[in-house]
Structure formats: C-alpha cells, structure tokens
Design a protein around this motif. Structure first.
Motif, mmCIF file in Angstrom:
data_model
loop_
_atom_site.group_PDB
_atom_site.id
_atom_site.type_symbol
_atom_site.label_atom_id
_atom_site.label_comp_id
_atom_site.label_asym_id
_atom_site.label_seq_id
_atom_site.Cartn_x
_atom_site.Cartn_y
_atom_site.Cartn_z
ATOM 1 N N TYR A 54 0.789 -1.261 -0.046
ATOM 2 C CA TYR A 54 -0.055 -0.078 0.071
ATOM 3 C C TYR A 54 1.047 1.260 0.030
ATOM 4 O O TYR A 54 2.059 1.327 0.487
ATOM 5 N N ALA A 55 0.364 2.376 -0.322
ATOM 6 C CA ALA A 55 0.844 3.588 -0.303
ATOM 7 C C ALA A 55 1.069 4.124 0.860
ATOM 8 O O ALA A 55 0.091 3.596 1.927
ATOM 9 N N PRO A 56 1.909 4.940 1.203
ATOM 10 C CA PRO A 56 1.931 5.510 2.710
ATOM 11 C C PRO A 56 0.713 5.978 3.290
ATOM 12 O O PRO A 56 0.484 5.686 4.686
ATOM 13 N N HIS A 57 -0.215 6.558 2.638
ATOM 14 C CA HIS A 57 -1.222 7.158 3.122
ATOM 15 C C HIS A 57 -2.453 6.001 3.349
ATOM 16 O O HIS A 57 -3.665 6.671 3.722
ATOM 17 N N VAL A 58 -2.291 5.024 2.824
ATOM 18 C CA VAL A 58 -3.103 3.917 2.539
ATOM 19 C C VAL A 58 -2.982 2.900 3.900
ATOM 20 O O VAL A 58 -2.437 1.908 3.711
ATOM 21 N N GLY A 59 -3.722 3.110 4.927
ATOM 22 C CA GLY A 59 -3.516 2.268 6.165
ATOM 23 C C GLY A 59 -4.116 0.969 6.036
ATOM 24 O O GLY A 59 -5.024 0.774 5.510
ATOM 25 N N VAL A 60 -3.616 -0.145 6.841
ATOM 26 C CA VAL A 60 -4.472 -1.422 7.017
ATOM 27 C C VAL A 60 -5.485 -1.285 8.359
ATOM 28 O O VAL A 60 -4.906 -0.922 9.290
ATOM 29 N N GLY A 61 -6.533 -1.507 8.172
ATOM 30 C CA GLY A 61 -7.607 -1.382 9.092
ATOM 31 C C GLY A 61 -7.913 -2.559 9.814
ATOM 32 O O GLY A 61 -7.539 -3.628 9.469
ATOM 33 N N ARG A 62 -8.756 -2.470 10.919
ATOM 34 C CA ARG A 62 -9.113 -3.658 11.473
ATOM 35 C C ARG A 62 -9.698 -4.607 10.799
ATOM 36 O O ARG A 62 -9.736 -5.896 10.841
ATOM 37 N N PRO A 63 -10.723 -4.158 9.732
ATOM 38 C CA PRO A 63 -11.447 -5.172 8.796
ATOM 39 C C PRO A 63 -10.458 -6.108 8.348
ATOM 40 O O PRO A 63 -10.628 -7.400 8.076
ATOM 41 N N GLU A 64 -9.335 -5.752 7.741
ATOM 42 C CA GLU A 64 -8.470 -6.621 6.941
ATOM 43 C C GLU A 64 -7.654 -7.473 7.938
ATOM 44 O O GLU A 64 -7.428 -8.747 7.425
#
Length: 306
Positions: free
Chosen positions: A219-229
């Motif tokens: 992912y690009a730096p501004h696209v974080g990984v959230g709890r659903p993933e």
C-alpha cells in the motif's frame, strides 16, 4: 534537567580532578549528583547503545582538557588535574570551553592539526557542533540521518515495482531471518496460494515443524491497514487451524488493528513499512555496505609497564 554538553562539563570535571585522581564512572556519578540528574538521565545511552551519554561527554571533556595540559593521566583509566589545570581553577573561571583551551599552545597545535586532517566539520573544527556534540554523538547523528533516508528509499523502490517483486522481497527477508528452510522451498510456498485472505505459507524452521501464514499488502503510505483486513486474515487462519501469522504492509496499521491482535489466541505479528525497512537493513536484504568507518581507541592492556 538535560545532560550538559561536553564543554559545559569541563569546569566541573576539572574541579573533581583537582580534588584527587578520578575515573570516568566516578566523575559521572559525582557530576550527576551535583546536577541532580534523574536515573533515566544518568542511564541515557548514545544512539549506538554502546555508551552512556554522560560518560561519553565527560570522557571528551577530559580528553580536550588533557590536550591543553590541564589534565594528567597518572595511571591506567585515571585522571587528575595538572599544575596548569589547578592554576586555571585559582582564577575562579565561570566556565571552561574550547575558546578557553585555545589560550594554551599545546591545544592550539592539536586543534589546528585536527582541522587540517578533516574536510568535514568535527567538534574540533565546527563552532556550532563543538558547543553541543562529542565526536561519537556526531557520528551517531549522521548515521541516524543516513539510516532514515535509506528506509525511505527502500519503501519507495518497493512501491515502484510490481506486487510479484514485493512477494519475492518478503521471501528473501524471511529466509535471511532464518525461516522457510531453503530459498527454493520458501519461494514455492509464499505467493502461490492467494486463498481465503492468505498470500502464502512458510515453514517456521528448517524441519517444517510449524508453519507461518503470511498476508502482504503493498500500500501507499497514506493507505493504512485497518481492523477489518486484520479480522479477515485472522478468520482465514482459524479456518486453516493455524496459530501463527504475519501481516506485512508497506504502509501502516491503524490503532484499532494493532489493538485487535493483542487479545487474540493466535500469534499475529504486524510488520508495517517502517519495521519492514528496518528488518531489510538489519538482515541485509536489498542493501549493501557502501562505506565502513572504524573508530579505534587506545588498548589500555597494551600499555602496561611490567
């Protein structure tokens, strides 16, 4: 209060040396008591983690004063004020710094030789630097800047290449860390399944006694990984009867995602972009040594008069 720079420590160190022979640890304790430093400040380490900041600054305060003839070394690891140093104290100076030491011809010769021997600023040549930093601190600070720049460049390179390259980089890293047996075995497992939220599986040890399931998100730096993933990844692990997983991303994890894995029966390790780059540097994946700098000290065991 913060730990004084090495120039600010010159006067208290010389006063201690005038009271009798000292070692750096003894002087550090005495100075810390005088200044009312906390235990945390006393134990603060240089970025290299190899020496206490206070000890390092006292060492360099002592070293520079010895070049001016204010400090003598009567025995291994010990120092004491010289007659010249005591004479200076008798003038009741309010401080001692490099400008003070320039009054002494021996120090001027040392200072000029240091300036001529280096094309870059050092504590002996840079006015701003010498007011705050010891040589080790400057080396560590420069290393930290280079290290941060290298981490950023590693992530930029990964993002500029294909997802397949990212998977291969993870294979290289895990093998370099001791997982997956041979590189061929790891490559056959990782990046091949893509089923149920799992990008691959790799042996935890060379015998294959346990397996680690891997999910990778480029992912690009501004696209974080959230709890659903993370929940989806954990659900896949449960369906496979697996207990260990690694979720790798080039970006970052949200706070809910990080909190979620702390309370799971499964062992889930989250590796964000910063940690990924750190591990690549530590295990020399995608990097090589460009330059090595050796810092040598006098071998005290050699200079023993039998």
């Amino acid at each position: 209060m913060s730990i004084p720079d090495y120039q600010a420590l010159m006067l208290p160190v010389l006063r201690l040396a005038a009271a009798g022979e000292r070692r750096v640890p003894e002087a550090a304790d005495a100075v810390a008591n005088q200044l009312g430093l906390t235990d945390t400040e006393r134990d603060e380490l240089l970025p290299s983690g190899r020496q206490r900041v206070l000890h390092n600054r006292i060492h360099w305060a002592k070293f520079y004063m010895s070049k001016a003839g204010l400090i003598d070394s009567p025995a291994r690891g010990r120092f004491v004020a010289s007659e010249t140093g005591r004479a200076l104290l008798h003038t009741n100076p309010t401080s001692i710094d490099v400008e003070t030491l320039k009054r002494y011809p021996d120090f001027v010769r040392f200072y000029n030789a240091s300036s001529e021997g280096s094309s870059a600023e050092t504590p002996a040549t840079g006015a701003a630097a010498e007011a705050t930093s010891t040589p080790e601190e400057q080396i560590d600070a420069a290393h930290a800047v280079l290290h941060a720049a290298l981490k950023a460049e590693l992530l930029q390179r990964i993002l500029a290449l294909s997802p397949a390259f990212f998977e291969r980089a993870i294979v290289d890293l895990l093998v370099a860390m001791g997982y997956g047996g041979s590189h061929e075995d790891a490559a056959q497992r990782l990046g091949r399944s893509g089923d149920g939220g799992i990008d691959g599986v790799i042996d935890e040890d060379r015998l294959g006694l346990d397996r680690i399931y891997v999910q990778a998100k480029r992912y690009a730096p501004h696209v974080g990984v959230g709890r659903p993933e993370i929940q989806g990844f954990v659900g896949s692990l449960v369906g496979l009867g697996a207990s260990k997983g690694v979720f790798v991303t080039t970006s970052s994890f949200s706070s809910p995602a990080a909190d979620f894995v702390r309370h799971l029966p499964q062992r889930i390790v989250l590796i964000d972009g910063n940690r990924l780059a750190e591990l690549m540097i530590e295990h020399e994946v995608g990097v090589r040594i460009s330059r090595s700098v050796e810092v040598k000290r006098v071998d005290e065991d050699f200079f023993v008069d039998d």
